[in-house]
Structure formats: structure tokens, C-alpha cells
Design an enzyme around this catalytic site. Structure first.
Site, mmCIF file in Angstrom:
data_model
loop_
_atom_site.group_PDB
_atom_site.id
_atom_site.type_symbol
_atom_site.label_atom_id
_atom_site.label_comp_id
_atom_site.label_asym_id
_atom_site.label_seq_id
_atom_site.Cartn_x
_atom_site.Cartn_y
_atom_site.Cartn_z
ATOM 1 N N ASP A 1 26.340 3.637 15.172
ATOM 2 C CA ASP A 1 26.591 4.754 14.259
ATOM 3 C C ASP A 1 25.908 4.452 12.932
ATOM 4 O O ASP A 1 24.791 3.948 12.925
ATOM 5 C CB ASP A 1 28.093 5.003 14.129
ATOM 6 C CG ASP A 1 28.423 6.452 13.775
ATOM 7 O OD1 ASP A 1 27.502 7.228 13.435
ATOM 8 O OD2 ASP A 1 29.604 6.824 13.807
ATOM 9 N N GLY A 2 26.545 4.724 11.809
ATOM 10 C CA GLY A 2 25.915 4.571 10.504
ATOM 11 C C GLY A 2 25.487 3.147 10.199
ATOM 12 O O GLY A 2 26.009 2.190 10.769
#
Length: 171
Positions: free
Chosen positions: A78-79
Site C-alpha cells: 500500500d502507501g
């Protein structure tokens, strides 16, 4: 809506816009090396972070994207954010952790997160020496939220890190 292959990655300067590549389900982990010669982008649906060579002067593509990291079973990329040493810190959605990958893509360190859905890390503090991570409740039933009561909170992760602040974006 997290549509399969519904996203794209663009470059923009002034009124000029150029698509780098498309068919990315959820473009995340968008971050850049300190010198601007490398960009990173992830697609959690493919559980992959790509390394993208860039022209440091213009930000335009300087080659083809390459697989930098393939996420592990049970968690998704993800991020992300990059520290002063070029380590990419990536939130492992479903993995209860933020993983640090060296410039060669090798796992350098993992820091535990007390909930399953870590979503995006960020350096904070006057000298960017603290790493925080946001988490989410997205897609969780009421029973799942009861079993994971810290979901949706933001955490300061332990350990002294040498982060860096991302440069300001001018549109």
C-alpha cells in the site's frame, strides 16, 4: 471503486500532461528518490511495487518500469515513503507491519503495527525522525472491527529513523 486495472499514473507540468502507464488497479506508494531519478508506484491488486527510472531534470520516464518488490502472502503493498538512506517504507495492508526495503529491493527491516490494515506511512517531527502510519477499517464487518479495535487509528511507530520530507509539489 478499486476497479480492476482502472487507474493510471501521469506526469504533469503546467498545462502539459502525459500518461506514464495505465491498467493499474489502485495506484499507491507514489514516492521518489532524493535525487528525483527514481519513482515508485504500487498496485495492491498485483501486490507489486514498481521502480520507475526518471529523468531527474524533467521527471519524465527514462526507461521501463521494473518490479522492485512483490508483496508477501496475506498482505498487500500500500502507501510508501522513502527515508534519507533510500529505504522505501511500505505499509503492508493485511500484514500488521510497515516494511523497509533497501534500494536493491531487499527487506531491510519490518516494524509491527497493532492492527491489520496499515495504509500509509509518513515521516513527522522537526527532523523527520518519527514514522507514523495510518490504518483503515475499509471493508471490515462489525465483527471484524470488534476483533481489531485499533483499525482506523494512526500510530507513531517505535525506533529512531532518519526520514526526510518530500519536496513540495507545485502545480
Amino acid at each position: 471503486k478499486a476497479e480492476t486495472e482502472g487507474g493510471a499514473v501521469y506526469w504533469a507540468r503546467g498545462a502539459e500532461v502525459q500518461m506514464f502507464f495505465d491498467k493499474v488497479s489502485i495506484p499507491t506508494a507514489m514516492c521518489f528518490s532524493a535525487f528525483g531519478d527514481v519513482g515508485y508506484v504500487a498496485d495492491p491488486a498485483r501486490n507489486t511495487i514498481w521502480r520507475v527510472p526518471l529523468d531527474a531534470a524533467t521527471g519524465l520516464l527514462a526507461g521501463d518500469r521494473q518490479v522492485f518488490v512483490k508483496g508477501g502472502a496475506g498482505s498487500y503493498c500500500d502507501g510508501a515513503v522513502i527515508d534519507r538512506h533510500g529505504v522505501l517504507w511500505n505499509a503492508a495492508w493485511g500484514g500488521h507491519a510497515v516494511h523497509g526495503y533497501g534500494p536493491d529491493g531487499a527487506l531491510a527491516r519490518s516494524v509491527a503495527v497493532p492492527t491489520g490494515q496499515a495504509s500509509c506511512p509518513c515521516f513527522v517531527g522537526a527532523d523527520a525522525s518519527r514514522l507514523i502510519v495510518t490504518t483503515a477499517q475499509q471493508g471490515m464487518t462489525s465483527d471484524a472491527r470488534a476483533a481489531d479495535p485499533f483499525a482506523g487509528q494512526t500510530f507513531a511507530l517505535p525506533g529512531v529513523l532518519e526520514g526526510r520530507f518530500a519536496p513540495a509539489v507545485v502545480l
